[in-house]
Write a protein that holds these residues in place. Sequence first.
Motif, PDB file in Angstrom:
ATOM      1  N   MET A  22      49.963  31.785  50.769  1.00 42.58           N
ATOM      2  CA  MET A  22      48.594  31.806  50.260  1.00 42.58           C
ATOM      3  C   MET A  22      48.323  33.170  49.627  1.00 42.58           C
ATOM      4  O   MET A  22      48.799  34.184  50.134  1.00 42.58           O
ATOM      5  CB  MET A  22      47.599  31.613  51.410  1.00 42.58           C
ATOM      6  CG  MET A  22      47.878  30.436  52.301  1.00 42.58           C
ATOM      7  SD  MET A  22      47.592  28.890  51.464  1.00 42.58           S
ATOM      8  CE  MET A  22      45.801  28.862  51.501  1.00 42.58           C
ATOM      9  N   PRO A  23      47.526  33.198  48.546  1.00 42.26           N
ATOM     10  CA  PRO A  23      47.248  34.488  47.916  1.00 42.26           C
ATOM     11  C   PRO A  23      46.412  35.402  48.810  1.00 42.26           C
ATOM     12  O   PRO A  23      45.585  34.924  49.581  1.00 42.26           O
ATOM     13  CB  PRO A  23      46.462  34.112  46.656  1.00 42.26           C
ATOM     14  CG  PRO A  23      46.055  32.699  46.807  1.00 42.26           C
ATOM     15  CD  PRO A  23      46.891  32.072  47.875  1.00 42.26           C
ATOM     16  N   LEU A  24      46.654  36.690  48.722  1.00 43.41           N
ATOM     17  CA  LEU A  24      45.822  37.654  49.438  1.00 43.41           C
ATOM     18  C   LEU A  24      45.301  38.732  48.474  1.00 43.41           C
ATOM     19  O   LEU A  24      44.119  39.043  48.458  1.00 43.41           O
ATOM     20  CB  LEU A  24      46.611  38.300  50.585  1.00 43.41           C
ATOM     21  CG  LEU A  24      45.746  39.076  51.571  1.00 43.41           C
ATOM     22  CD1 LEU A  24      44.769  38.180  52.309  1.00 43.41           C
ATOM     23  CD2 LEU A  24      46.623  39.811  52.597  1.00 43.41           C
ATOM     24  N   LYS A  25      46.216  39.236  47.635  1.00 46.53           N
ATOM     25  CA  LYS A  25      45.795  40.302  46.713  1.00 46.53           C
ATOM     26  C   LYS A  25      44.663  39.826  45.800  1.00 46.53           C
ATOM     27  O   LYS A  25      43.810  40.628  45.397  1.00 46.53           O
ATOM     28  CB  LYS A  25      46.980  40.773  45.870  1.00 46.53           C
ATOM     29  CG  LYS A  25      46.581  41.873  44.890  1.00 46.53           C
ATOM     30  CD  LYS A  25      47.749  42.430  44.120  1.00 46.53           C
ATOM     31  CE  LYS A  25      47.312  43.595  43.239  1.00 46.53           C
ATOM     32  NZ  LYS A  25      46.491  43.181  42.102  1.00 46.53           N
ATOM     33  N   ALA A  26      44.644  38.525  45.500  1.00 44.71           N
ATOM     34  CA  ALA A  26      43.596  37.985  44.628  1.00 44.71           C
ATOM     35  C   ALA A  26      42.202  38.316  45.180  1.00 44.71           C
ATOM     36  O   ALA A  26      41.281  38.618  44.423  1.00 44.71           O
ATOM     37  CB  ALA A  26      43.768  36.476  44.491  1.00 44.71           C
ATOM     38  N   ASN A  27      42.069  38.285  46.511  1.00 46.72           N
ATOM     39  CA  ASN A  27      40.783  38.642  47.120  1.00 46.72           C
ATOM     40  C   ASN A  27      40.464  40.115  46.898  1.00 46.72           C
ATOM     41  O   ASN A  27      39.306  40.489  46.701  1.00 46.72           O
ATOM     42  CB  ASN A  27      40.806  38.383  48.634  1.00 46.72           C
ATOM     43  CG  ASN A  27      40.636  36.920  48.955  1.00 46.72           C
ATOM     44  OD1 ASN A  27      40.274  36.119  48.097  1.00 46.72           O
ATOM     45  ND2 ASN A  27      40.918  36.567  50.198  1.00 46.72           N
ATOM     46  N   VAL A  28      41.509  40.937  46.971  1.00 48.16           N
ATOM     47  CA  VAL A  28      41.296  42.371  46.758  1.00 48.16           C
ATOM     48  C   VAL A  28      40.865  42.598  45.307  1.00 48.16           C
ATOM     49  O   VAL A  28      39.920  43.344  45.030  1.00 48.16           O
ATOM     50  CB  VAL A  28      42.573  43.176  47.084  1.00 48.16           C
ATOM     51  CG1 VAL A  28      42.368  44.662  46.803  1.00 48.16           C
ATOM     52  CG2 VAL A  28      42.968  42.963  48.546  1.00 48.16           C
ATOM     53  N   ASP A  29      41.541  41.909  44.378  1.00 47.56           N
ATOM     54  CA  ASP A  29      41.189  42.051  42.958  1.00 47.56           C
ATOM     55  C   ASP A  29      39.701  41.748  42.760  1.00 47.56           C
ATOM     56  O   ASP A  29      38.998  42.454  42.050  1.00 47.56           O
ATOM     57  CB  ASP A  29      42.016  41.099  42.093  1.00 47.56           C
ATOM     58  CG  ASP A  29      43.500  41.457  42.098  1.00 47.56           C
ATOM     59  OD1 ASP A  29      43.817  42.623  42.417  1.00 47.56           O
ATOM     60  OD2 ASP A  29      44.332  40.575  41.807  1.00 47.56           O
ATOM     61  N   GLU A  30      39.261  40.677  43.409  1.00 53.06           N
ATOM     62  CA  GLU A  30      37.861  40.294  43.269  1.00 53.06           C
ATOM     63  C   GLU A  30      36.937  41.320  43.942  1.00 53.06           C
ATOM     64  O   GLU A  30      35.911  41.710  43.377  1.00 53.06           O
ATOM     65  CB  GLU A  30      37.665  38.914  43.892  1.00 53.06           C
ATOM     66  CG  GLU A  30      36.358  38.269  43.501  1.00 53.06           C
ATOM     67  CD  GLU A  30      36.175  36.919  44.198  1.00 53.06           C
ATOM     68  OE1 GLU A  30      37.188  36.217  44.437  1.00 53.06           O
ATOM     69  OE2 GLU A  30      35.012  36.601  44.509  1.00 53.06           O
ATOM     70  N   ALA A  31      37.358  41.773  45.125  1.00 55.12           N
ATOM     71  CA  ALA A  31      36.521  42.737  45.864  1.00 55.12           C
ATOM     72  C   ALA A  31      36.373  44.047  45.104  1.00 55.12           C
ATOM     73  O   ALA A  31      35.272  44.592  45.006  1.00 55.12           O
ATOM     74  CB  ALA A  31      37.120  42.996  47.250  1.00 55.12           C
ATOM     75  N   VAL A  32      37.481  44.560  44.565  1.00 53.77           N
ATOM     76  CA  VAL A  32      37.436  45.923  44.019  1.00 53.77           C
ATOM     77  C   VAL A  32      36.806  45.997  42.623  1.00 53.77           C
ATOM     78  O   VAL A  32      36.692  47.078  42.062  1.00 53.77           O
ATOM     79  CB  VAL A  32      38.829  46.628  44.030  1.00 53.77           C
ATOM     80  CG1 VAL A  32      39.353  46.749  45.448  1.00 53.77           C
ATOM     81  CG2 VAL A  32      39.821  45.922  43.126  1.00 53.77           C
ATOM     82  N   ARG A  33      36.368  44.862  42.106  1.00 47.55           N
ATOM     83  CA  ARG A  33      35.598  44.925  40.860  1.00 47.55           C
ATOM     84  C   ARG A  33      34.321  45.740  41.043  1.00 47.55           C
ATOM     85  O   ARG A  33      33.811  46.324  40.109  1.00 47.55           O
ATOM     86  CB  ARG A  33      35.232  43.516  40.393  1.00 47.55           C
ATOM     87  CG  ARG A  33      36.249  42.981  39.403  1.00 47.55           C
ATOM     88  CD  ARG A  33      35.848  41.622  38.888  1.00 47.55           C
ATOM     89  NE  ARG A  33      37.001  40.741  39.014  1.00 47.55           N
ATOM     90  CZ  ARG A  33      36.972  39.501  39.449  1.00 47.55           C
ATOM     91  NH1 ARG A  33      35.819  38.954  39.809  1.00 47.55           N
ATOM     92  NH2 ARG A  33      38.065  38.800  39.516  1.00 47.55           N
TER      93      ARG A  33
END
Length: 658
Positions: free
Chosen positions: A203-214
């Motif tokens: 399952m993706p995890l970094k994708a959440n970080v990408d969204e968060a760090v915007r």
Amino acid sequence: MSQPDGHSSTLDNLLNESRTFPPSEEFAGKANATAALYDEAAADREAFWAKQAERLHWDTRWDTVLDWSSAPFAKWFDGGRLNVAYNCADRHVAAGNGERVAIHWEGEPGDTRTITYAELQREVSRTANALAALGVGAGDRVAIYLPMLPEAVFSMLACARLGALHSVVFGGFSAEALRNRINDAEAKVVITSDGQYRRNKAMPLKANVDEAVRETPSVEHVLVVKRTDIDVEWDGDRDKWWHDVVDPQPDQHAPEAFDAEHPLFILYTSGTTGKPKGILHTSGGYLTQAAYTHHNVFDLKPESDVFWCTADIGWVTGHTYIVYGPLANGATQVIYEGTPNTPHEGRHWEIVQKYGVTLYYTAPTTIRTFMKWGAQIPAEYDLSTLRVLGSVGEPINPEAWIWYRENIGGGRTPIVDTWWQTETGAIMISPLPGVTAAKPGSAQRPLPGISAKVVDEEGGEVGKGGGGLLVLDKPWPSMLRGIWGDDQRFVDTYWARFAEQGYYFAGDGAKYDADGDLWLLGRVDDVMNVSGHRISTTEVESALVSHDNVAEAAVVGASDPTTGQGIVAFVILRGGVDDAAGGEAALKELREHVSKEIGPIAKPRQIMVVPELPKTRSGKIMRRLLRDVAENREVGDVSTLADSSVMDLISQGLTSSS
Ligand code: 6R9
């Protein structure tokens, strides 16, 4: 004897559990803890804690054990200096134990990694060098959003080594929850992985970080561990692969000593309001109590034991009993990446057998899940190495306690029911194996050096047999030092209620039994008030699961025009019980059963049979959502549920059966 609300009848009728399990002579003869510890601590508390602090390596010894002059802001071991990471890795190597296994890591797909203390020292040093190269220094904050990988441990200890604070955010939290936590702590670096394995799927995890760090202006870099090899988006300036940045670093790093009160980490926990609280812990006192409790409560023999705490590193239990306690004590431990039923329901027992696990620490919700799956599953494995079992996170009902001891502990192992909180940092109330005659369902006594009381609304201690609110009446080394950025909230939440007495208000209900042993009754916000009678949701749940047909139960107080609150129960029936168990007559019998167990006042107004219960990712039942169902309201925010579809399942089940 005073009662908070003048109604002692429910409390008098509480759990008629009277079985006790004294330690075997053989266990007691070799146990780390002895009854004398209680006397020693009572004779001179500060001298006792000073002795416990000597478990650690200090670069400079402290001047004062406790400075409570600016209460409730404590200073423990003031003047002392130490490096927490040195204590968790290097000093074991220096003592000649570099070849001892620190971590047997077991990946969900079955890949493994064995890490000795010498390797741990090198990996932590490399990671510290890499973080320093990314601009992280003492006092900076680093957010860690990782699955259960060795890199999570390396990252936490690398922060500690540099004097930076880690803020570990559970990998199951959403991008928004992550963003709020990053912003509250103003983290400079986020450490994550490309993805994580969950039930055989990447399952993706970094994708959440990408969204968060915007929307996180403080974040300069995202450090990414490659775990699943799934596709990720990449920002060439901001993102760095772990293998590019950490692996080439020198594997030596000179640790610097920091003040005993230097901040170690922030860990967010939910409060009664929507905004999570950033609980702040510091170095010397925290590590002292983590090491002391791990040694005595689990009877750790570092040369021969294999410890396994099944918590996630994203919770305080993972911080204190995967990272800091076991590693400070030079223990060998198992870290498992996945869920207990991947690829089959015997995975935990397979791991116990494979590594010869001797000390196993889990949560009641997990134990009840194992009960639901059936005793035939653990029976297929050799669990004879186990010698202490632990429980944490919620009150353990006597049924689950007995099942745990019989089916996992072979009817032989002591069980330690450990009460503590994110805020307390380490175990506070627990039996001591080899000393305490255990009572199923009771956490029993504050540990030596710890003081707790059950008081009424005015702060007066209740007598034996009495119930009320749990308070901690004396400061302890691993106590929280505040809420990040919000001293006032710290004072208001924990210290205002009993300001006159100077007590810490834990938010839990508790009672003393006739022997003066403590029974924890769940959060006071989970206490129902029915016709002016105080009834704990836990108490009714415990009565329900003591019935043969019931696997799990959750109870809420739904508002009721005549009685104030009415008791509404949600139950999961045991696998294999006759369908008729959900019928009218059977439900009536269940209501009678509760009435018989606790008293007519506790008889549920309504019982609903459901397929699942809504739980947070740390396994706590979200009663707020069940209250919405019970009161026929639209179900509220489900974002912190481990599985947000559970509420749909429950609602569908109810409409189709009505
Ligand atoms: C370590 C942890 C803290 C709350 C606490 C209490 C409940 C934890 C318990 C227990 C009864 C036990 N709790 N252990 N209740 N018996 N042995 O779980 O920390 O996530 O902060 O939760 O959990 O209600 O106040 P945290």
